[in-house]
Write an enzyme that holds these catalytic residues in place. Structure first.
Site, PDB file in Angstrom:
ATOM      1  N   LYS A  53     -44.746  -9.282 -41.101  1.00 13.13           N
ATOM      2  CA  LYS A  53     -43.468  -9.771 -41.634  1.00 13.13           C
ATOM      3  C   LYS A  53     -43.085  -8.979 -42.882  1.00 13.13           C
ATOM      4  O   LYS A  53     -41.941  -8.552 -43.036  1.00 13.13           O
ATOM      5  CB  LYS A  53     -43.569 -11.273 -41.963  1.00 13.13           C
ATOM      6  CG  LYS A  53     -43.605 -12.151 -40.723  1.00 13.13           C
ATOM      7  CD  LYS A  53     -43.949 -13.613 -41.033  1.00 13.13           C
ATOM      8  CE  LYS A  53     -44.064 -14.406 -39.726  1.00 13.13           C
ATOM      9  NZ  LYS A  53     -44.482 -15.811 -39.913  1.00 13.13           N
ATOM     10  N   GLN A  97     -46.694 -19.637 -44.475  1.00  9.80           N
ATOM     11  CA  GLN A  97     -47.294 -19.417 -43.157  1.00  9.80           C
ATOM     12  C   GLN A  97     -48.080 -20.662 -42.722  1.00  9.80           C
ATOM     13  O   GLN A  97     -48.885 -21.206 -43.486  1.00  9.80           O
ATOM     14  CB  GLN A  97     -48.204 -18.174 -43.203  1.00  9.80           C
ATOM     15  CG  GLN A  97     -48.763 -17.755 -41.863  1.00  9.80           C
ATOM     16  CD  GLN A  97     -47.710 -17.278 -40.850  1.00  9.80           C
ATOM     17  OE1 GLN A  97     -46.633 -16.821 -41.228  1.00  9.80           O
ATOM     18  NE2 GLN A  97     -48.011 -17.416 -39.585  1.00  9.80           N
ATOM     19  N   ASP A 120     -37.411 -20.255 -42.513  1.00  7.75           N
ATOM     20  CA  ASP A 120     -38.043 -20.674 -41.259  1.00  7.75           C
ATOM     21  C   ASP A 120     -37.203 -21.756 -40.580  1.00  7.75           C
ATOM     22  O   ASP A 120     -37.361 -22.010 -39.384  1.00  7.75           O
ATOM     23  CB  ASP A 120     -39.432 -21.275 -41.542  1.00  7.75           C
ATOM     24  CG  ASP A 120     -40.569 -20.294 -41.293  1.00  7.75           C
ATOM     25  OD1 ASP A 120     -40.430 -19.443 -40.406  1.00  7.75           O
ATOM     26  OD2 ASP A 120     -41.586 -20.409 -42.001  1.00  7.75           O
TER      27      ASP A 120
HETATM   28  N1  GUN Z   1     -46.988 -19.953 -37.733  1.00  9.91           N
HETATM   29  C1  GUN Z   1     -46.689 -19.612 -36.455  1.00  9.91           C
HETATM   30  N2  GUN Z   1     -45.387 -19.320 -36.330  1.00  9.91           N
HETATM   31  C2  GUN Z   1     -44.838 -19.486 -37.556  1.00  9.91           C
HETATM   32  C3  GUN Z   1     -43.518 -19.318 -38.058  1.00  9.91           C
HETATM   33  O1  GUN Z   1     -42.559 -18.978 -37.344  1.00  9.91           O
HETATM   34  N3  GUN Z   1     -43.371 -19.592 -39.380  1.00  9.91           N
HETATM   35  C4  GUN Z   1     -44.391 -19.988 -40.178  1.00  9.91           C
HETATM   36  N4  GUN Z   1     -44.130 -20.244 -41.451  1.00  9.91           N
HETATM   37  N5  GUN Z   1     -45.623 -20.145 -39.740  1.00  9.91           N
HETATM   38  C5  GUN Z   1     -45.840 -19.896 -38.439  1.00  9.91           C
END
Ligand code: GUN
Length: 292
Positions: A53, A97, A120
């Site tokens: 990311k 995350q 998110d």
């Molecule tokens: N863990 C798995 N997918 C995601 C996501 O799209 N965002 C976040 N913050 N954690 C995740």
């Protein structure tokens, strides 16, 4: 294989190019978009996702900060950390995350993220907006699926979409986005009886269960579109999806691979949501294609 391959890597690249232009426009207007990513503990898969990311941000000119916090951090300390990011004018988007280590309450931490930095889209209020109307930050994975289908000219209007998985990250928001675009939606999950029969009725089948090669070829209606959200690591280290690709690709009309399908789209949508967050600070907007 008779199905058309939906190349998420290529489609994500198309979005990234547009977002790169948009980032430059924002920078010229005095806004350098910034994303703060918070990772707690040392889960190797999460570390890879976070690194990807951050890299994707840098590649288009979004300033990214990765904050790796120890798994010993308390709930109060983590929330105080997020609140500091909420107050930081250089940070337009905040991503914590998931999953967090067991002693931390994912929900309470998400709720501590400022609504207009919730890239998110997991905050209660943004999820509520998604259900009732429209969220400024549609959750990245299901949004990436919708954009991928649109890019390929696959309409969901009037179709039967079957989603396997009821998570807050994928299944539930995916259902809302499909519904908004006119699909008839069935949400299945691990306790669904007659799962294969449900799947066989799908025009569009989305698998988000987290079980390697779970969806077999004879679960797929001939000509259906199959979207595989799963990323599973097999014993030999290779990655595979939730769908048995070799079987399903003989029956489907179009299918996403793993890797190189939904994954790159998730990251591209995160970039888009971050740009939208940054643009909103200036009362600007970006359209679906990411161009002002
Ligand atoms: N863990 C798995 N997918 C995601 C996501 O799209 N965002 C976040 N913050 N954690 C995740």
């Amino acid at each position: 294989m008779s199905a058309t391959l939906i190349d998420g890597k290529r489609i994500a690249e198309h979005f990234r190019e547009r977002y790169k232009l948009q980032t430059a426009k924002l920078a010229a207007a005095g806004v350098v978009p910034g994303l703060a990513v918070v990772i707690v503990g040392d889960d190797p898969a999460s570390q890879v996702y976070v690194r990807n990311k951050a890299r994707a941000c840098e590649s288009i000119g979004i300033r990214s900060q990765v904050h790796a916090l120890p798994s010993s951090i308390s709930q109060a300390e983590l929330i105080a950390f997020v609140q500091k990011l909420n107050a930081d004018a250089e940070v337009h988007g905040i991503l914590v995350q998931l999953p967090l280590p067991g002693h931390l309450d994912d929900r309470a931490v998400i709720e501590s993220i400022a609504l207009d930095k919730d890239v998110d889209g997991f905050h209660y209020a943004n999820m509520g907006r998604l259900v009732i109307d429209e969220s400024p930050f549609p959750p990245c994975t299901p949004y990436g699926v919708m954009q991928m289908l649109r890019h390929e000219g696959i309409s969901v209007d009037g179709k039967h979409a079957v989603i396997i998985g009821r998570s807050n990250i994928v299944g539930k928001p995916q259902a809302m986005l499909m519904l908004k675009e006119g699909a008839t939606v069935t949400i299945c999950h691990s306790r669904t009886q007659g799962l294969a029969e449900h799947c066989r009725r799908a025009d569009i089948l989305v698998a988000a269960v987290g079980r390697a090669n779970f969806v077999r070829g004879d679960w797929v209606k001939p000509g259906a579109v199959v979207i595989d959200v799963g990323i599973n690591r097999l014993g030999d280290g290779t990655l595979c999806g939730d769908v048995h690709f070799a079987e399903a690709s003989q029956v489907a009309s179009a299918i996403t691979p793993v890797p190189g399908g939904v994954g790159p789209m998730t990251i591209a949508m995160l970039l888009g949501n971050t740009l939208r967050a940054a643009a909103r600070v200036r009362g600007l907007s970006i359209d679906e294609a990411g161009v002002a």
